[in-house]
Design an enzyme around this catalytic site. Structure first.
Site, mmCIF file in Angstrom:
data_model
loop_
_atom_site.group_PDB
_atom_site.id
_atom_site.type_symbol
_atom_site.label_atom_id
_atom_site.label_comp_id
_atom_site.label_asym_id
_atom_site.label_seq_id
_atom_site.Cartn_x
_atom_site.Cartn_y
_atom_site.Cartn_z
ATOM 1 N N HIS A 26 0.867 -1.172 -0.025
ATOM 2 C CA HIS A 26 0.075 0.165 0.167
ATOM 3 C C HIS A 26 0.764 1.218 -0.027
ATOM 4 C CE1 HIS A 26 0.954 -0.182 4.280
ATOM 5 N NE2 HIS A 26 0.854 1.207 4.253
HETATM 6 C C1 UD1 Z 1 -2.424 5.224 5.949
HETATM 7 C C2 UD1 Z 1 -0.949 5.383 7.001
HETATM 8 C C3 UD1 Z 1 0.063 4.507 6.960
HETATM 9 C C4 UD1 Z 1 -0.549 3.064 7.047
HETATM 10 C C5 UD1 Z 1 -1.832 2.665 6.306
HETATM 11 C C6 UD1 Z 1 -2.491 1.459 6.804
HETATM 12 C C7 UD1 Z 1 -0.456 7.979 6.807
HETATM 13 C C8 UD1 Z 1 0.599 8.856 6.290
HETATM 14 N N1 UD1 Z 1 -0.384 6.515 6.293
HETATM 15 O O1 UD1 Z 1 -2.205 4.923 4.702
HETATM 16 O O2 UD1 Z 1 1.118 4.685 7.671
HETATM 17 O O3 UD1 Z 1 0.256 1.942 7.016
HETATM 18 O O4 UD1 Z 1 -2.638 3.896 6.561
HETATM 19 O O5 UD1 Z 1 -3.721 1.474 5.806
HETATM 20 O O6 UD1 Z 1 -1.171 8.094 7.789
HETATM 21 N N2 UD1 Z 1 -9.157 4.607 1.618
HETATM 22 C C9 UD1 Z 1 -10.215 4.069 1.556
HETATM 23 N N3 UD1 Z 1 -10.925 3.736 2.932
HETATM 24 C C10 UD1 Z 1 -10.402 3.922 3.947
HETATM 25 C C11 UD1 Z 1 -9.368 4.713 3.987
HETATM 26 C C12 UD1 Z 1 -8.477 5.035 2.944
HETATM 27 O O7 UD1 Z 1 -10.790 3.904 0.738
HETATM 28 O O8 UD1 Z 1 -10.828 3.588 4.964
HETATM 29 C C13 UD1 Z 1 -8.651 5.077 0.409
HETATM 30 C C14 UD1 Z 1 -8.751 6.505 -0.035
HETATM 31 O O9 UD1 Z 1 -8.599 6.467 -1.421
HETATM 32 C C15 UD1 Z 1 -7.409 7.020 0.402
HETATM 33 C C16 UD1 Z 1 -6.320 6.178 0.272
HETATM 34 O O10 UD1 Z 1 -6.903 4.975 0.622
HETATM 35 O O11 UD1 Z 1 -7.318 8.682 -0.254
HETATM 36 C C17 UD1 Z 1 -5.379 6.429 1.244
HETATM 37 O O12 UD1 Z 1 -5.795 6.222 2.541
HETATM 38 P P1 UD1 Z 1 -4.849 7.270 3.798
HETATM 39 O O13 UD1 Z 1 -5.422 7.267 5.117
HETATM 40 O O14 UD1 Z 1 -4.502 8.680 3.185
HETATM 41 O O15 UD1 Z 1 -3.524 6.608 3.613
HETATM 42 P P2 UD1 Z 1 -3.106 5.028 3.588
HETATM 43 O O16 UD1 Z 1 -2.398 4.781 2.256
HETATM 44 O O17 UD1 Z 1 -4.178 4.303 4.037
#
Ligand code: UD1
Length: 393
Positions: A223
């Site tokens: 991820h």
């Molecule tokens: C975040 C953490 C990372 C962790 C990871 C575990 C930061 C900088 N990164 O990254 O350290 O290892 O979580 O998952 O805080 N999305 C969904 N549903 C959700 C959450 C996210 O669809 O419930 C999608 C969205 O498109 C979003 C993308 O995932 O834009 C990224 O989500 P985000 O929480 O920004 O970062 P992660 O990549 O999940």
């Protein structure tokens, strides 16, 4: 901790325990249990920032970990790093004003960890950082920035490995603020291991052909932006997985970020027909069963490097560095980078020879949260008495 540095606290205010994203939950669950078990600690207020909001990434994990429903959900959702961090800050500030916590407890390195710490430090509310001092020394990782800054602001820093304490000392953190306590993530693993869901059941529930994967499979998680946000890097990763799956069927619970990008860049064809079970993000007990049953794990996660070390399962980390060097020095982890030839050579070696035989690191014994609770009770006690002593002097 000098009295000058002591911030004004309401000793009876709750412990504001913050979670934001998936890797926080397995760290916070044992803490909440350990805090509640002591009558010399204030009650817990559990605050979810809402950084992760999918049912699959959220509610199922809370249930599997027996983490109580949050008292408050700030519902920030996704956004750019700046927007997400700012939104958490904007919504967390009135919470501090309202509940006047004795301390804010943050775990790990996600945006919510940093955002809530920034608010607390300016409100002169003590910050307790659990899993402090880990460093990849790679500032391209947003988590590295979150770690560095959170640790500079924290009043009490609990570490999972001795090297993390050394990192903090190098960055000028006073030794009296640091305590080596072990790994709360491993507390969760040991607490729930007997309830892990059998991999075959997870595959059947997901509608995958369980027979095709048999008893012999590898697990994949990916991820990190460096692996999944760039079309070239994601293509390369998918081709690697296709080649790896020719050696060993793979089970891949796909993070929404990776799933979205595979679709957006039109890359599904690269793994079409390969023996790779693409699952939704899994619950904690399902993931534990998959990791424990895997021949090998291919990952770019931080926490999974630790979980595989605790489980004794070989882990190939598809990154150029790790902030958890003890998993390489003592555990089953190998940092293999992202070159396909190198990863496949390492995979062949694991399949032929069984992979690294590690040992479980010091204090990864299932009792880290208890040690934190005991230490924190003592620390808060000194904070309550210190201002009075200074007035009396
Ligand atoms: C975040 C953490 C990372 C962790 C990871 C575990 C930061 C900088 N990164 O990254 O350290 O290892 O979580 O998952 O805080 N999305 C969904 N549903 C959700 C959450 C996210 O669809 O419930 C999608 C969205 O498109 C979003 C993308 O995932 O834009 C990224 O989500 P985000 O929480 O920004 O970062 P992660 O990549 O999940």
């Amino acid at each position: 901790m000098s009295i000058e540095h002591a911030k004004s606290i309401d000793a009876r205010g709750p412990l504001a325990c913050v979670v934001g994203a998936r890797p926080n939950y397995m760290k916070m669950a044992p803490l909440v249990r350990a805090f509640a078990a002591r009558d010399d600690l204030p009650p817990v207020t559990l605050i979810h920032t809402g950084q992760h909001y999918d049912v699959a990434m959220n509610d199922r994990l809370f249930a599997g970990l027996a983490l109580p429903a949050p008292d408050l959900n700030l519902e920030v959702g996704s956004g750019t790093h700046a927007v997400q961090t700012a939104e958490v800050m904007r919504r967390f500030e009135p919470v501090i004003d309202e509940i006047k916590p004795s301390a804010v407890i943050v775990v790990g390195d996600v945006n919510s960890t940093l955002a809530c710490s920034l608010v607390a430090v300016k409100k002169r509310t003590p910050i307790v950082h659990v899993e402090a001092g880990l460093r990849s020394h790679d500032r391209e990782m947003p988590e590295e920035i979150n770690r560095l800054l959170t640790d500079q602001m924290a009043d009490v820093l609990y570490t999972t490995e001795r090297g993390a304490g050394a990192n903090l000392l190098r960055e000028g953190i006073e030794p009296s603020r640091i305590a080596f306590v072990g790994n709360v993530m491993i507390d969760s693993l040991l607490h729930h291991r007997h309830r892990a869901v059998a991999p075959q059941e997870t595959l059947r529930t997901a509608g995958a052909d369980a027979a095709r994967f048999g008893e012999r499979f590898g697990v994949v998680t990916l991820h990190r932006p460096s692996n999944v946000d760039d079309p070239a890097a994601l293509s390369e990763a998918l081709v690697l997985l296709r080649d790896a799956s020719a050696r060993l069927p793979l089970v891949w619970p796909v993070h929404p970020r990776a799933r979205g990008n595979i679709q957006r860049f039109g890359l599904s064809r690269l793994i079409a027909g390969a023996p790779i079970a693409l699952l939704e993000p899994q619950g904690y007990l399902e993931m534990l069963g998959l990791l424990a049953g895997a021949r090998v794990v291919l990952t770019d996660s931080g926490g999974i490097q630790e979980e595989t070390t605790a489980l004794g399962v070989p882990c190939l980390t598809l990154r150029d560095n790790t902030e958890r060097p003890i998993t390489v020095e003592q555990g089953t982890n190998t940092v293999v980078g992202r070159s396909r030839a190198r990863v496949l050579a390492c995979l062949d070696d694991v399949l032929a020879n069984g992979g690294k035989q590690g040992r479980v690191p010091e204090l990864w014994d299932g009792r880290a949260a208890e040690r934190i609770a005991a230490h924190l009770a003592g620390w808060l006690e000194t904070r309550v008495t210190a201002p009075e002593q200074s007035r009396a002097a």
